[in-house]
Scaffold this active site. Structure first.
Site, PDB file in Angstrom:
ATOM      1  N   CYS A   1      -5.966   1.183  -0.236  1.00  0.00           N
ATOM      2  CA  CYS A   1      -5.355   0.201   0.668  1.00  0.00           C
ATOM      3  C   CYS A   1      -4.071   0.779   1.294  1.00  0.00           C
ATOM      4  O   CYS A   1      -4.143   1.745   2.041  1.00  0.00           O
ATOM      5  CB  CYS A   1      -5.139  -1.125  -0.032  1.00  0.00           C
ATOM      6  SG  CYS A   1      -5.059  -2.496   1.142  1.00  0.00           S
TER       7      CYS A   1
ATOM      8  N   HIS B   1      -9.855  -2.229  -2.574  1.00  0.00           N
ATOM      9  CA  HIS B   1      -9.202  -2.209  -3.897  1.00  0.00           C
ATOM     10  C   HIS B   1     -10.216  -2.003  -5.023  1.00  0.00           C
ATOM     11  O   HIS B   1     -10.606  -2.987  -5.663  1.00  0.00           O
ATOM     12  CB  HIS B   1      -8.470  -3.533  -4.125  1.00  0.00           C
ATOM     13  CG  HIS B   1      -7.237  -3.692  -3.305  1.00  0.00           C
ATOM     14  ND1 HIS B   1      -5.999  -3.286  -3.734  1.00  0.00           N
ATOM     15  CD2 HIS B   1      -7.056  -4.193  -2.053  1.00  0.00           C
ATOM     16  CE1 HIS B   1      -5.098  -3.551  -2.812  1.00  0.00           C
ATOM     17  NE2 HIS B   1      -5.717  -4.090  -1.776  1.00  0.00           N
TER      18      HIS B   1
ATOM     19  N   GLU C   1      -9.727  -1.082  -7.866  1.00  0.00           N
ATOM     20  CA  GLU C   1      -9.113  -1.411  -9.167  1.00  0.00           C
ATOM     21  C   GLU C   1      -9.192  -2.905  -9.462  1.00  0.00           C
ATOM     22  O   GLU C   1      -8.864  -3.339 -10.558  1.00  0.00           O
ATOM     23  CB  GLU C   1      -7.650  -0.926  -9.188  1.00  0.00           C
ATOM     24  CG  GLU C   1      -6.650  -1.758  -8.416  1.00  0.00           C
ATOM     25  CD  GLU C   1      -6.773  -1.608  -6.896  1.00  0.00           C
ATOM     26  OE1 GLU C   1      -7.703  -0.917  -6.419  1.00  0.00           O
ATOM     27  OE2 GLU C   1      -5.956  -2.214  -6.186  1.00  0.00           O
TER      28      GLU C   1
HETATM   29  N1  GLN Z   1      -1.317  -4.663   4.708  1.00  0.00           N
HETATM   30  C1  GLN Z   1      -0.711  -3.782   3.766  1.00  0.00           C
HETATM   31  C2  GLN Z   1       0.053  -2.676   4.477  1.00  0.00           C
HETATM   32  O1  GLN Z   1      -0.291  -2.389   5.582  1.00  0.00           O
HETATM   33  C3  GLN Z   1      -1.746  -3.157   2.861  1.00  0.00           C
HETATM   34  C4  GLN Z   1      -2.366  -4.225   2.022  1.00  0.00           C
HETATM   35  C5  GLN Z   1      -2.710  -3.798   0.651  1.00  0.00           C
HETATM   36  O2  GLN Z   1      -2.402  -2.695   0.197  1.00  0.00           O
HETATM   37  N2  GLN Z   1      -3.326  -4.702  -0.076  1.00  0.00           N
HETATM   38  O3  GLN Z   1       0.962  -2.114   3.926  1.00  0.00           O
END
Ligand code: GLN
Length: 197
Positions: free
Chosen positions: A86, A180, A182
């Site tokens: 992410c 994610h 995890e």
């Molecule tokens: N929207 C977040 C960002 O751009 C990432 C979201 C996440 O890691 N769950 O930093």
């Protein structure tokens, strides 16, 4: 030799990665340990690094302030496995979108990928999707304000897509996962990551 995995504990879902990585090591029958750390020396000692999700702007600031960014770059160049999930996948990228530029988010610039922050918009802030992930198989993926990879260079292997969005990609020892892994009970992606060692 005991295998050491460092989960960068700047901000975000750190503990979940620690637990999943521990489970993955156990299932692989490997001796090893997993630490949540923001200590430069500990990161330098590790054999593999996980950069969790959270807020990419915050994580970027912290890893640069604590000189962890340098250690991640060094590890990546030495061929150690590095996985960003992410927000972590954003930080691995060489190319960010306008939002990333506007927030002055400093990227690690390790992977030849173009990332877009919050790519799925408000309607699909959080969702789950069944993906077919190369090397891993069918995977129930959790997306939370997820980024997407819009484009990759030819040296990058696309591992999974949703429509035109790339959501998992690999460049040698580096893995960018925009969801994610995890947050499920499925350790296969973590095991694949460890197998890159
Ligand atoms: N929207 C977040 C960002 O751009 C990432 C979201 C996440 O890691 N769950 O930093």
């Amino acid at each position: 030799m005991s295998f050491l995995i460092a989960v960068i504990a700047a901000q975000g879902d750190v503990e979940e990665h620690v637990l999943m990585a521990r489970m993955a090591l156990k299932e692989l029958g490997m001796e090893g340990s997993v630490v949540a750390t923001i200590d430069k020396k500990e990161v330098a000692k590790s054999d593999a690094i996980i950069l969790p999700g959270g807020e990419s702007t915050t994580i970027s600031k912290l890893i640069h302030a604590k000189s962890i960014a340098e250690e991640i770059k060094k590890a990546a160049k030495e061929g150690k496995p590095v996985m960003g999930t992410c927000a972590g996948s954003i930080l691995l990228a060489k190319h960010g979108d306008k939002q990333i530029e506007r927030t002055n988010t400093e990227l690690l610039r390790l992977m030849d990928i173009w990332v877009k922050r919050n790519a799925f918009g408000r309607q699909r802030e959080s969702f789950q999707a069944k993906l077919n992930v190369k090397h891993v198989g069918e995977f129930e993926a959790v997306f939370i304000r997820a980024p997407a990879i819009m484009k990759v260079d030819s040296n990058v292997d696309i591992l999974a897509k949703i429509d035109d969005y790339i959501v998992a990609a690999q460049q040698d020892n580096l893995l960018a996962i925009t969801f994610h892994p995890e947050l499920t009970n499925d350790t296969r992606l973590h095991k694949y990551f460890i197998s890159l060692f």
